[in-house]
Design a protein around this motif. Structure first.
Motif, PDB file in Angstrom:
ATOM      1  N   VAL A 173      40.615  -8.453  37.579  1.00  0.00           N
ATOM      2  CA  VAL A 173      42.018  -9.471  37.046  1.00  0.00           C
ATOM      3  C   VAL A 173      42.962  -8.713  37.674  1.00  0.00           C
ATOM      4  N   PRO A 174      43.859  -9.397  37.553  1.00  0.00           N
ATOM      5  CA  PRO A 174      45.426  -8.911  38.013  1.00  0.00           C
ATOM      6  C   PRO A 174      45.732  -7.755  37.079  1.00  0.00           C
ATOM      7  N   SER A 175      46.594  -6.715  37.612  1.00  0.00           N
ATOM      8  CA  SER A 175      47.151  -5.752  36.919  1.00  0.00           C
ATOM      9  C   SER A 175      48.376  -6.261  36.276  1.00  0.00           C
ATOM     10  N   VAL A 176      48.943  -5.170  35.125  1.00  0.00           N
ATOM     11  CA  VAL A 176      49.840  -5.386  34.496  1.00  0.00           C
ATOM     12  C   VAL A 176      51.317  -5.964  35.328  1.00  0.00           C
ATOM     13  N   GLY A 229      36.427  -9.708  24.294  1.00  0.00           N
ATOM     14  CA  GLY A 229      35.299  -9.525  25.195  1.00  0.00           C
ATOM     15  C   GLY A 229      35.240 -10.297  26.360  1.00  0.00           C
ATOM     16  N   LEU A 230      36.668 -10.654  26.938  1.00  0.00           N
ATOM     17  CA  LEU A 230      36.502 -11.434  28.233  1.00  0.00           C
ATOM     18  C   LEU A 230      36.463 -10.457  29.338  1.00  0.00           C
ATOM     19  N   ILE A 231      37.336  -9.319  29.119  1.00  0.00           N
ATOM     20  CA  ILE A 231      37.482  -8.405  30.214  1.00  0.00           C
ATOM     21  C   ILE A 231      37.121  -6.884  29.458  1.00  0.00           C
ATOM     22  N   ARG A 232      36.927  -6.010  30.725  1.00  0.00           N
ATOM     23  CA  ARG A 232      36.745  -4.876  30.275  1.00  0.00           C
ATOM     24  C   ARG A 232      37.694  -3.901  31.132  1.00  0.00           C
ATOM     25  N   THR A 233      37.947  -2.751  30.687  1.00  0.00           N
ATOM     26  CA  THR A 233      38.831  -1.965  31.539  1.00  0.00           C
ATOM     27  C   THR A 233      38.128  -0.522  31.746  1.00  0.00           C
ATOM     28  N   GLU A 234      38.475   0.147  32.979  1.00  0.00           N
ATOM     29  CA  GLU A 234      38.034   1.221  33.393  1.00  0.00           C
ATOM     30  C   GLU A 234      39.274   2.009  33.749  1.00  0.00           C
ATOM     31  N   VAL A 235      39.322   2.997  32.919  1.00  0.00           N
ATOM     32  CA  VAL A 235      40.875   3.878  33.352  1.00  0.00           C
ATOM     33  C   VAL A 235      40.811   4.089  34.840  1.00  0.00           C
ATOM     34  N   GLY A 236      41.797   3.855  35.389  1.00  0.00           N
ATOM     35  CA  GLY A 236      42.302   4.515  36.892  1.00  0.00           C
ATOM     36  C   GLY A 236      41.703   3.530  37.884  1.00  0.00           C
ATOM     37  N   ALA A 245      34.115  -9.323  31.911  1.00  0.00           N
ATOM     38  CA  ALA A 245      33.119  -8.599  31.408  1.00  0.00           C
ATOM     39  C   ALA A 245      31.859  -9.521  31.569  1.00  0.00           C
ATOM     40  N   ASP A 246      30.721  -8.882  31.398  1.00  0.00           N
ATOM     41  CA  ASP A 246      29.494  -9.599  31.455  1.00  0.00           C
ATOM     42  C   ASP A 246      29.339 -10.459  30.209  1.00  0.00           C
ATOM     43  N   GLY A 247      29.756 -10.295  29.541  1.00  0.00           N
ATOM     44  CA  GLY A 247      29.846 -11.101  28.007  1.00  0.00           C
ATOM     45  C   GLY A 247      30.633 -10.258  26.949  1.00  0.00           C
ATOM     46  N   PRO A 248      30.328 -11.031  25.807  1.00  0.00           N
ATOM     47  CA  PRO A 248      31.235 -10.338  24.795  1.00  0.00           C
ATOM     48  C   PRO A 248      30.893  -8.989  24.385  1.00  0.00           C
ATOM     49  N   SER A 249      31.745  -8.049  24.279  1.00  0.00           N
ATOM     50  CA  SER A 249      31.374  -6.587  23.882  1.00  0.00           C
ATOM     51  C   SER A 249      31.367  -6.369  22.277  1.00  0.00           C
TER      52      SER A 249
END
Length: 103
Positions: free
Chosen positions: A58-61, A86-93, A99-103
């Protein structure tokens, strides 16, 4: 007032966008501005319609700030909200991904 695509997104969330001192505001949402809610709603809609597929970035800030004409802090709040939902997940850097589904 937000662009038509964003105004529709605000309305889809059941939020009444009003123009007040300092620009568009969203009623009943505390710290959120109308455009911050619109940004989150548009991203949610894009996830739902497959424009951002599962696992897709998804787009960055910075990209959100540019597209929606909002402050970086508002764009960050939109991403934080989507992560909490739970729609997105973040990975540092690396960024934010659908996201695959709600976390």
């Amino acid at each position: 007032m937000p662009a038509p695509e964003y105004q529709g997104a605000v309305s889809a969330l059941g939020v009444e966008a009003v123009t007040g001192r300092g620009g568009p505001r969203a009623r009943n949402l505390g710290v959120w501005t109308g455009l911050g809610i619109a940004a989150a709603a548009v991203i949610t809609a894009r996830i739902a319609n497959g424009a951002y597929p599962v696992g897709g970035k998804v787009p960055s800030v910075v990209e959100l700030s540019t597209e929606f004409g909002i402050a970086a802090s508002t764009a960050q709040k939109a991403l934080t909200h989507l992560k909490a939902e739970g729609l997105i997940r973040t990975e540092v850097g690396l960024g934010s991904f659908v996201a695959d589904g709600p976390s």
